[in-house]
Scaffold this motif. Structure first.
Motif, PDB file in Angstrom:
ATOM      1  N   ILE A  81       0.852  -1.187   0.000  1.00 30.23           N
ATOM      2  CA  ILE A  81       0.000   0.000   0.000  1.00 30.23           C
ATOM      3  C   ILE A  81       0.891   1.242   0.000  1.00 30.23           C
ATOM      4  CG2 ILE A  81      -1.691   1.312   1.345  1.00 30.23           C
ATOM      5  CD1 ILE A  81      -2.852  -1.315   2.271  1.00 30.23           C
ATOM      6  N   SER A  82       0.577   2.151  -0.877  1.00 25.52           N
ATOM      7  CA  SER A  82       1.371   3.374  -1.009  1.00 25.52           C
ATOM      8  C   SER A  82       0.960   4.411   0.034  1.00 25.52           C
ATOM      9  CB  SER A  82       1.206   3.936  -2.419  1.00 25.52           C
ATOM     10  OG  SER A  82       1.803   5.216  -2.521  1.00 25.52           O
ATOM     11  N   ALA A  83       1.870   5.331   0.327  1.00 24.52           N
ATOM     12  CA  ALA A  83       1.547   6.429   1.236  1.00 24.52           C
ATOM     13  C   ALA A  83       0.629   7.441   0.576  1.00 24.52           C
ATOM     14  CB  ALA A  83       2.832   7.111   1.713  1.00 24.52           C
ATOM     15  N   ASP A  84       0.531   7.409  -0.758  1.00 26.47           N
ATOM     16  CA  ASP A  84      -0.330   8.316  -1.508  1.00 26.47           C
ATOM     17  C   ASP A  84      -1.689   7.659  -1.710  1.00 26.47           C
ATOM     18  OD1 ASP A  84      -1.493  10.193  -3.083  1.00 26.47           O
ATOM     19  OD2 ASP A  84      -0.065  10.043  -4.749  1.00 26.47           O
ATOM     20  N   VAL A  85      -2.724   8.281  -1.154  1.00 31.42           N
ATOM     21  CA  VAL A  85      -4.075   7.726  -1.257  1.00 31.42           C
ATOM     22  C   VAL A  85      -4.524   7.651  -2.711  1.00 31.42           C
ATOM     23  CG1 VAL A  85      -6.511   8.177  -0.737  1.00 31.42           C
ATOM     24  CG2 VAL A  85      -4.799   8.380   1.067  1.00 31.42           C
ATOM     25  N   ASP A  86      -4.236   8.661  -3.489  1.00 32.36           N
ATOM     26  CA  ASP A  86      -4.663   8.673  -4.892  1.00 32.36           C
ATOM     27  C   ASP A  86      -4.042   7.507  -5.667  1.00 32.36           C
ATOM     28  OD1 ASP A  86      -6.203  10.949  -4.511  1.00 32.36           O
ATOM     29  OD2 ASP A  86      -4.494  12.287  -4.885  1.00 32.36           O
ATOM     30  N   GLU A  87      -2.795   7.212  -5.383  1.00 27.95           N
ATOM     31  CA  GLU A  87      -2.155   6.074  -6.058  1.00 27.95           C
ATOM     32  C   GLU A  87      -2.811   4.757  -5.642  1.00 27.95           C
ATOM     33  OE1 GLU A  87       2.235   3.925  -6.456  1.00 27.95           O
ATOM     34  OE2 GLU A  87       2.023   5.900  -5.480  1.00 27.95           O
ATOM     35  N   ASN A  88      -3.178   4.648  -4.376  1.00 33.52           N
ATOM     36  CA  ASN A  88      -3.867   3.443  -3.922  1.00 33.52           C
ATOM     37  C   ASN A  88      -5.213   3.276  -4.624  1.00 33.52           C
ATOM     38  OD1 ASN A  88      -1.857   2.664  -2.079  1.00 33.52           O
ATOM     39  ND2 ASN A  88      -2.694   4.024  -0.496  1.00 33.52           N
ATOM     40  N   LEU A  89      -5.947   4.356  -4.777  1.00 35.42           N
ATOM     41  CA  LEU A  89      -7.244   4.283  -5.460  1.00 35.42           C
ATOM     42  C   LEU A  89      -7.079   3.891  -6.918  1.00 35.42           C
ATOM     43  CD1 LEU A  89      -9.097   7.401  -3.954  1.00 35.42           C
ATOM     44  CD2 LEU A  89      -9.344   4.997  -3.321  1.00 35.42           C
ATOM     45  N   ARG A  90      -6.037   4.424  -7.561  1.00 35.91           N
ATOM     46  CA  ARG A  90      -5.796   4.032  -8.957  1.00 35.91           C
ATOM     47  C   ARG A  90      -5.471   2.548  -9.057  1.00 35.91           C
ATOM     48  NH1 ARG A  90      -3.074   9.106  -9.148  1.00 35.91           N
ATOM     49  NH2 ARG A  90      -1.078   8.035  -8.749  1.00 35.91           N
ATOM     50  N   ASN A  91      -4.643   2.063  -8.137  1.00 33.07           N
ATOM     51  CA  ASN A  91      -4.290   0.634  -8.163  1.00 33.07           C
ATOM     52  C   ASN A  91      -5.507  -0.251  -7.905  1.00 33.07           C
ATOM     53  OD1 ASN A  91      -1.608   1.263  -8.645  1.00 33.07           O
ATOM     54  ND2 ASN A  91      -1.026   1.191  -6.489  1.00 33.07           N
ATOM     55  N   ILE A  92      -6.363   0.180  -6.986  1.00 29.62           N
ATOM     56  CA  ILE A  92      -7.570  -0.597  -6.686  1.00 29.62           C
ATOM     57  C   ILE A  92      -8.493  -0.649  -7.898  1.00 29.62           C
ATOM     58  CG2 ILE A  92      -9.671  -0.642  -5.284  1.00 29.62           C
ATOM     59  CD1 ILE A  92      -7.997   0.521  -2.990  1.00 29.62           C
ATOM     60  N   LYS A  93      -8.654   0.471  -8.591  1.00 29.33           N
ATOM     61  CA  LYS A  93      -9.506   0.505  -9.772  1.00 29.33           C
ATOM     62  C   LYS A  93      -8.958  -0.394 -10.879  1.00 29.33           C
ATOM     63  CE  LYS A  93     -11.601   5.073  -9.133  1.00 29.33           C
ATOM     64  NZ  LYS A  93     -11.780   6.431  -9.719  1.00 29.33           N
ATOM     65  N   ILE A  94      -7.642  -0.383 -11.048  1.00 28.42           N
ATOM     66  CA  ILE A  94      -7.042  -1.242 -12.077  1.00 28.42           C
ATOM     67  C   ILE A  94      -7.175  -2.713 -11.689  1.00 28.42           C
ATOM     68  CG2 ILE A  94      -4.882  -1.852 -13.218  1.00 28.42           C
ATOM     69  CD1 ILE A  94      -4.026   1.065 -12.962  1.00 28.42           C
ATOM     70  N   TYR A  95      -6.911  -3.000 -10.428  1.00 29.47           N
ATOM     71  CA  TYR A  95      -6.933  -4.390  -9.971  1.00 29.47           C
ATOM     72  C   TYR A  95      -8.345  -4.979 -10.021  1.00 29.47           C
ATOM     73  CZ  TYR A  95      -5.702  -8.481  -7.178  1.00 29.47           C
ATOM     74  OH  TYR A  95      -5.491  -9.771  -6.749  1.00 29.47           O
ATOM     75  N   THR A  96      -9.357  -4.169  -9.759  1.00 33.20           N
ATOM     76  CA  THR A  96     -10.746  -4.641  -9.789  1.00 33.20           C
ATOM     77  C   THR A  96     -11.440  -4.353 -11.108  1.00 33.20           C
ATOM     78  OG1 THR A  96     -11.540  -2.558  -8.820  1.00 33.20           O
ATOM     79  CG2 THR A  96     -10.959  -4.350  -7.292  1.00 33.20           C
ATOM     80  N   ASP A  97     -10.671  -3.954 -12.138  1.00 31.53           N
ATOM     81  CA  ASP A  97     -11.252  -3.631 -13.445  1.00 31.53           C
ATOM     82  C   ASP A  97     -12.314  -2.525 -13.332  1.00 31.53           C
ATOM     83  OD1 ASP A  97      -9.629  -5.396 -14.676  1.00 31.53           O
ATOM     84  OD2 ASP A  97     -11.138  -6.957 -14.951  1.00 31.53           O
TER      85      ASP A  97
END
Length: 495
Positions: free
Chosen positions: A15-31
């Motif tokens: 998990i990144s310290a940047d919330v926005d990066e985490n949200l982008r990764n979650i969106k990509i990972y969950t399509d």
């Protein structure tokens, strides 16, 4: 072909310290799945995000346990991100199920399991709070294991509800639940249940090793993993039992067995399973011993009738009619003289039609399913006899064998196949062929050894002490004088 998005982001990514990066990764990972709900906010001068999965989390608990407390905190007190995360975890938000999450795979898994995930900008860990609130079926009477006296509760599809029903019946510190997940895509929750001071360590280790060998993408029912828990005879004989009743499940655990609960199904698994258990029900232990012995004898007789009656009838009527009474021979000859087929073909045909009607009655909606029974019993049966396709005695044999097959429903699948085998053996080779086929099956059953325990125990090898709860059940006063576990049966391999 487009590359799968999951190959571009590993579930092990931190998990990144940047919330926005985490949200982008979650969106990509969950399509970019639409059921992922993102609720941003600010607490203590820090950006936070609350993630939930629609339909999996309880909205009432989410509002009361999380949103109301976060709104009360607001920005009245300034805190560093790490300080805020620590105080949220230890002081502000308290729940029975609360954990720290450090990678993307665990975050998405808990999110889709009904957890609320809290991300704080500037922190490399997240908080998961269990607020599961998905819709489940209420506890009801089990459909496949009905009883006259006793509990009316049956397992449901929610695994944690099933665990609670078992715990209510076994309030012992030695009852152990071990949760894990199976299925690389479905991530289905399973629970291994056992009583630590009753189960054999070798049996428990064997079961866990077999579960670890399950290599399936999706597990939607306990039947998916059942073949992995069975031995060499599992392709035909049920070396792994199924159970829909928590009281029966608890009783099996007391006998030193291991139970497996699977999320999403009310049918649990119990290993090892012995042949004689198919003839035992909960009512046997709530009724008088003499009546329980009588009912068990009735089940055994019905089992042999449905298994051997059609084949024996074909064999005797075709090759040894002198074994029948003279009056019955005359009636049989009169009924069969207009039939265009042999007795074996008639028997196979009418049994095949019976299985078609049964399958149609099961798959159709209930109002129409009852009509199928009427059509099969009155129309088809009467027409086949009137048209001379089959004789009236054959219809009676099929009706009697079909009725007896429902007395022991756990063995129905095996009975259907063996019945056809015995009909062919009796029709081709007579009584010699029928007895030879039956002997081969019995030898195979006696040779089975699952988890070091003989499948035919306590009949073969014979265990005198265990016979007090086989066909004849002694009183509870005598049964209480000594426990019998599956590991104490004769012929058990304890290595």
């Amino acid at each position: 072909m487009e590359e799968n998005v999951h190959t571009r982001i590993s579930p092990e990514i931190s998990i990144s310290a940047d919330v926005d990066e985490n949200l982008r990764n979650i969106k990509i990972y969950t399509d970019n799945s639409s059921d992922v709900i993102v609720k941003p906010g600010a607490v203590g001068g820090n950006r936070i995000v609350v993630l939930t999965c629609e339909g999996m989390a309880s909205t009432g608990t989410l509002a009361e346990l999380i949103y109301s407390k976060l709104n009360a905190l607001g920005n009245f007190e300034r805190m560093t991100p790490s300080e805020l995360l620590g105080r949220l975890f230890t002081e502000y938000l308290t729940a029975a199920e609360q954990l720290e999450i450090k990678n993307l795979g665990d975050l998405v898994l808990k999110l889709q399991s009904g957890f609320a995930i809290i991300l704080v900008n500037g922190c490399t860990t997240a908080i998961g709070i269990g607020i599961q609130g998905y819709s489940t079926r209420g506890i009801d009477e089990p459909s496949s294991e009905l009883n006259v006296r006793g509990s009316r509760e049956g397992f449901v599809e929610a695994i944690r509800t099933n665990m609670s029903m078992i715990r209510r019946r076994v309030k012992s510190p030695t009852l152990v639940f071990e949760m894990s997940t199976l299925g690389s895509r479905s991530n289905t929750d399973i629970c291994v249940c056992y009583i630590s001071d009753k189960v054999s360590p070798e049996l428990l280790k064997n079961v866990k090793n077999r579960l670890n060998s399950v290599d399936l993408n999706t597990i939607l029912e306990s039947g998916y993993i059942q073949p992995y828990l069975e031995g060499e005879g599992g392709w035909f004989f049920s070396e792994c039992g199924t159970c829909e009743r928590p009281d029966t499940f608890a009783a099996k655990l007391y006998e030193g067995r291991v139970g497996i609960l699977v999320d999403g199904t009310p049918f649990s698994l119990i290993v090892p399973h012995l042949f004689i258990e198919s003839f035992q029900t909960l009512d046997d232990y709530t009724q008088k011993p003499f009546y329980a012995a009588f009912i068990r004898l009735v089940r055994l007789v019905a089992y042999f009738i449905t298994l051997f009656l059609p084949g024996a009838y074909v064999a005797v009527a075709s090759y040894n009619p002198e074994m029948l009474p003279s009056s019955l021979i005359l009636n049989l000859a009169a009924a069969e003289q207009t039939a265009p087929f042999s007795l074996m073909v008639e028997c196979l045909f009418i049994h095949f039609m019976y299985e078609i009607l049964r399958e149609a009655g099961i798959r159709l909606p209930r109002p129409i399913g009852h009509a199928i029974g009427v059509v099969g019993g009155l129309v088809i049966g009467d027409i086949t006899v009137t048209a001379g396709l089959v004789g009236a005695p054959m219809v009676l044999i099929v009706a009697l064998s079909g009725l007896c097959s429902f007395v022991v429903p756990q063995n129905y699948e095996k009975v259907v196949v063996l019945r056809f085998i015995y009909i062919i053996a009796g029709g081709v080779f007579g009584l010699y062929g029928l007895l030879l086929a039956a002997g081969v099956v019995i030898i195979k059953m006696c040779s089975l050894n699952t988890y070091g325990i003989p499948y035919m125990a306590p009949i073969s090898p014979f265990s005198p002490k265990a016979m007090r709860d086989m066909l004849v059940r002694v009183s509870w006063k005598r049964m209480a004088k000594g426990d019998v576990s599956v590991q104490s049966l004769h012929g058990v391999n304890r290595e």
